[in-house]
Design an enzyme around this catalytic site. Structure first.
Site, short mmCIF file in Angstrom:
data_model
loop_
_atom_site.label_atom_id
_atom_site.label_comp_id
_atom_site.label_asym_id
_atom_site.label_seq_id
_atom_site.Cartn_x
_atom_site.Cartn_y
_atom_site.Cartn_z
N LYS A 8 -2.58 -18.08 -40.37
CA LYS A 8 -3.26 -17.55 -41.37
C LYS A 8 -1.90 -16.89 -41.87
CE LYS A 8 -3.71 -13.16 -38.68
NZ LYS A 8 -2.64 -11.97 -39.52
N ASP A 136 -8.28 -11.56 -33.25
CA ASP A 136 -8.07 -12.81 -34.36
C ASP A 136 -8.82 -14.11 -33.48
OD1 ASP A 136 -5.68 -12.69 -33.17
OD2 ASP A 136 -4.60 -12.30 -35.28
#
Length: 274
Positions: A8, A136
């Site tokens: 990401k 995350d």
């Protein structure tokens, strides 16, 4: 069973306040990109071990027990009593880069075990497991663009698509510690709220979408700042350091061949994941 954990990038990152527990509340957008590791899980038989881990590609420090894919297996094994597994992890996502490679491996391990052994876990349940292993990690369960707040662990889906753009990721041979990244941070909310800034046309992001960690990191490592400038020189519509670094990405409307020559040793060109 083989899966491909993806990386990401952070679009903007604001350190908005320090918490009573000593951590910081953040605001950032997580966006998945098509830069991938490979993860294969098979049954392990003929031995007394509960797991075996084989890592290829980039070298990883630490023992197998410290690897997040192993921690994910052990976490699910506590309740679901899984059979022994043979784990093959090929690392292509750069480490210590701010790209979430380890967190993605962890989340994909949970999803793989859920599917392979028919555990029947819902996305919410898998996110709950993942949250115990990293702030995350849950993002990669559903793997869609989100506005992340809290310590980076509270997600709000957002309608954002960069389909058709190209992202170039540059990972210099530099490591940035969390302590170093926070060295000159003074928590404050941005003048333009991140949710408002990200809704503007991408051509305007350069002026309103900031990463607060760049101030500290660029002072210590001007070569990282130089990479960002060079990406703009090559025509990026937006460039930024991802997370606390040290990877820097540039978003381009079209593929840029000049990148091959300028960053031959440390770049990867990918299309945005959709």
């Amino acid at each position: 069973m083989i899966t491909y954990p993806n990386a990401k990038i952070n679009l903007g990152l604001s350190v908005v306040e320090k918490r009573p527990d000593g951590y910081h509340n953040l605001e950032t957008v997580f966006y998945p990109i098509n830069l991938q590791d490979a993860l294969e899980v098979t049954r392990l038989s003929g031995c007394d071990e509960s797991f075996r881990l084989h890592v290829t590609g980039a070298n990883l420090d630490g023992s197998p027990e410290d690897n997040l894919v192993v921690k994910a297996y052990r976490l699910l094994n506590e309740k679901h009593h899984l059979v022994p597994v043979d784990i093959h992890l090929h690392k292509h996502i750069p480490t210590e880069a701010g790209l979430g490679g380890g967190s993605s491996d962890c989340a994909f391990m949970i999803k793989t075990l859920n599917k392979k052994f028919n555990l029947g876990l819902t996305p919410a349940e898998m996110e709950s497991y993942a949250s115990r292993l990293g702030a995350d990690c849950p993002f990669f369960i559903q793997n869609r663009p989100v506005l992340a707040t809290g310590t980076g662990n509270v997600f709000e889906p957002i309608a954002l698509s960069l389909k058709g753009y190209h992202v170039v990721v540059i990972k210099p041979d530099i490591s940035v510690s969390t302590r170093e990244a926070y060295a000159n941070i003074r928590p404050q909310r941005p003048e333009i709220p991140l949710k408002e800034a990200i809704a503007r046309p991408i051509a305007e992001w350069k002026d309103c979408l900031k990463n607060d960690f760049e101030k500290s990191v660029f002072v210590s490592h001007p070569e990282i700042a130089a990479i960002k400038d060079q990406l703009y020189d090559l025509g990026a519509v937006y460039a930024q350091m991802s997370g606390s670094g040290s990877a820097v990405f540039g978003i381009f409307k079209e593929a840029v061949e000049e990148v091959d020559q300028k960053f031959a040793d440390c770049f990867t060109r990918q299309r945005i994941l959709e």
